[in-house]
Design a protein around this motif. Structure first.
Motif, PDB file in Angstrom:
ATOM      1  N   GLN A  10     -27.264  78.658 113.036  1.00  0.00           N
ATOM      2  CA  GLN A  10     -27.430  79.192 114.385  1.00  0.00           C
ATOM      3  C   GLN A  10     -27.261  78.101 115.416  1.00  0.00           C
ATOM      4  O   GLN A  10     -27.578  76.936 115.170  1.00  0.00           O
ATOM      5  CB  GLN A  10     -28.838  79.783 114.556  1.00  0.00           C
ATOM      6  CG  GLN A  10     -29.082  81.028 113.729  1.00  0.00           C
ATOM      7  CD  GLN A  10     -30.490  81.568 113.930  1.00  0.00           C
ATOM      8  OE1 GLN A  10     -31.418  80.816 114.245  1.00  0.00           O
ATOM      9  NE2 GLN A  10     -30.656  82.864 113.733  1.00  0.00           N
ATOM     10  N   CYS A  11     -26.784  78.500 116.588  1.00  0.00           N
ATOM     11  CA  CYS A  11     -26.695  77.596 117.728  1.00  0.00           C
ATOM     12  C   CYS A  11     -28.111  77.183 118.140  1.00  0.00           C
ATOM     13  O   CYS A  11     -28.994  78.037 118.249  1.00  0.00           O
ATOM     14  CB  CYS A  11     -25.989  78.298 118.877  1.00  0.00           C
ATOM     15  SG  CYS A  11     -25.991  77.354 120.402  1.00  0.00           S
ATOM     16  N   ASN A  12     -28.331  75.883 118.360  1.00  0.00           N
ATOM     17  CA  ASN A  12     -29.658  75.411 118.761  1.00  0.00           C
ATOM     18  C   ASN A  12     -30.024  75.840 120.178  1.00  0.00           C
ATOM     19  O   ASN A  12     -31.192  75.857 120.544  1.00  0.00           O
ATOM     20  CB  ASN A  12     -29.717  73.889 118.688  1.00  0.00           C
ATOM     21  CG  ASN A  12     -30.089  73.402 117.314  1.00  0.00           C
ATOM     22  OD1 ASN A  12     -29.428  73.758 116.338  1.00  0.00           O
ATOM     23  ND2 ASN A  12     -31.132  72.609 117.217  1.00  0.00           N
ATOM     24  N   ASN A  13     -29.020  76.172 120.976  1.00  0.00           N
ATOM     25  CA  ASN A  13     -29.282  76.498 122.374  1.00  0.00           C
ATOM     26  C   ASN A  13     -29.511  77.990 122.595  1.00  0.00           C
ATOM     27  O   ASN A  13     -30.518  78.377 123.173  1.00  0.00           O
ATOM     28  CB  ASN A  13     -28.128  76.007 123.242  1.00  0.00           C
ATOM     29  CG  ASN A  13     -28.460  76.065 124.719  1.00  0.00           C
ATOM     30  OD1 ASN A  13     -29.491  75.548 125.150  1.00  0.00           O
ATOM     31  ND2 ASN A  13     -27.606  76.708 125.485  1.00  0.00           N
ATOM     32  N   CYS A  14     -28.590  78.831 122.107  1.00  0.00           N
ATOM     33  CA  CYS A  14     -28.696  80.263 122.381  1.00  0.00           C
ATOM     34  C   CYS A  14     -29.113  81.066 121.155  1.00  0.00           C
ATOM     35  O   CYS A  14     -29.397  82.255 121.266  1.00  0.00           O
ATOM     36  CB  CYS A  14     -27.384  80.799 122.951  1.00  0.00           C
ATOM     37  SG  CYS A  14     -26.013  80.804 121.790  1.00  0.00           S
ATOM     38  N   GLY A  15     -29.139  80.443 119.969  1.00  0.00           N
ATOM     39  CA  GLY A  15     -29.586  81.147 118.776  1.00  0.00           C
ATOM     40  C   GLY A  15     -28.540  82.040 118.136  1.00  0.00           C
ATOM     41  O   GLY A  15     -28.825  82.751 117.175  1.00  0.00           O
ATOM     42  N   LEU A  53     -24.370  73.367 118.042  1.00  0.00           N
ATOM     43  CA  LEU A  53     -24.156  74.131 119.270  1.00  0.00           C
ATOM     44  C   LEU A  53     -22.878  74.941 119.109  1.00  0.00           C
ATOM     45  O   LEU A  53     -21.874  74.420 118.615  1.00  0.00           O
ATOM     46  CB  LEU A  53     -24.005  73.199 120.474  1.00  0.00           C
ATOM     47  CG  LEU A  53     -25.251  72.450 120.936  1.00  0.00           C
ATOM     48  CD1 LEU A  53     -24.878  71.500 122.065  1.00  0.00           C
ATOM     49  CD2 LEU A  53     -26.343  73.393 121.387  1.00  0.00           C
ATOM     50  N   CYS A  54     -22.893  76.217 119.523  1.00  0.00           N
ATOM     51  CA  CYS A  54     -21.667  77.005 119.506  1.00  0.00           C
ATOM     52  C   CYS A  54     -20.728  76.459 120.580  1.00  0.00           C
ATOM     53  O   CYS A  54     -21.138  75.695 121.464  1.00  0.00           O
ATOM     54  CB  CYS A  54     -21.977  78.480 119.720  1.00  0.00           C
ATOM     55  SG  CYS A  54     -22.541  78.918 121.369  1.00  0.00           S
ATOM     56  N   SER A  55     -19.477  76.867 120.501  1.00  0.00           N
ATOM     57  CA  SER A  55     -18.484  76.288 121.419  1.00  0.00           C
ATOM     58  C   SER A  55     -18.832  76.597 122.871  1.00  0.00           C
ATOM     59  O   SER A  55     -18.652  75.755 123.749  1.00  0.00           O
ATOM     60  CB  SER A  55     -17.086  76.787 121.065  1.00  0.00           C
ATOM     61  OG  SER A  55     -17.060  78.190 121.072  1.00  0.00           O
ATOM     62  N   ALA A  56     -19.343  77.789 123.136  1.00  0.00           N
ATOM     63  CA  ALA A  56     -19.681  78.164 124.518  1.00  0.00           C
ATOM     64  C   ALA A  56     -20.773  77.262 125.076  1.00  0.00           C
ATOM     65  O   ALA A  56     -20.670  76.762 126.193  1.00  0.00           O
ATOM     66  CB  ALA A  56     -20.119  79.624 124.566  1.00  0.00           C
ATOM     67  N   CYS A  57     -21.828  77.023 124.277  1.00  0.00           N
ATOM     68  CA  CYS A  57     -22.930  76.184 124.734  1.00  0.00           C
ATOM     69  C   CYS A  57     -22.504  74.721 124.841  1.00  0.00           C
ATOM     70  O   CYS A  57     -22.914  74.028 125.772  1.00  0.00           O
ATOM     71  CB  CYS A  57     -24.126  76.305 123.803  1.00  0.00           C
ATOM     72  SG  CYS A  57     -24.969  77.893 123.934  1.00  0.00           S
ATOM     73  N   SER A  58     -21.718  74.259 123.887  1.00  0.00           N
ATOM     74  CA  SER A  58     -21.314  72.853 123.938  1.00  0.00           C
ATOM     75  C   SER A  58     -20.482  72.599 125.197  1.00  0.00           C
ATOM     76  O   SER A  58     -20.643  71.579 125.850  1.00  0.00           O
ATOM     77  CB  SER A  58     -20.536  72.460 122.683  1.00  0.00           C
ATOM     78  OG  SER A  58     -19.313  73.147 122.616  1.00  0.00           O
TER      79      SER A  58
HETATM   80 ZN    ZN Z   1     -24.805  78.757 121.810  1.00  0.00          ZN
END
Ligand code: ZN
Length: 65
Positions: A10-15, A53-58
């Protein structure tokens, strides 16, 4: 991060769940040799439980720097 309950990354930022083949940012040490790239497997990522981090969050977070 690796979620031990769902067995998903999972993305650490948005889950958001990370899909196979998805481009992500991970906090991971650069491999020492060319043939060591095999160490960067899903199992290794799971074992180390590295931040992901997913690409959007990164893109969002890196744009702040
Ligand atoms: Zn994310």
């Amino acid at each position: 991060m690796f979620n031990k309950d769902t067995k998903e990354f999972q993305c650490n930022n948005c889950g958001k769940n990370i899909e196979t083949g998805e481009v992500v940012w991970t906090k991971w040490q650069f491999p020492p040799k060319n043939n060591a790239s095999q160490l960067k497997s899903r199992k290794a990522l799971e074992f180390e439980n590295v931040p992901i981090l997913c690409s959007a969050c990164s893109e969002k977070l890196i744009a702040k720097f």
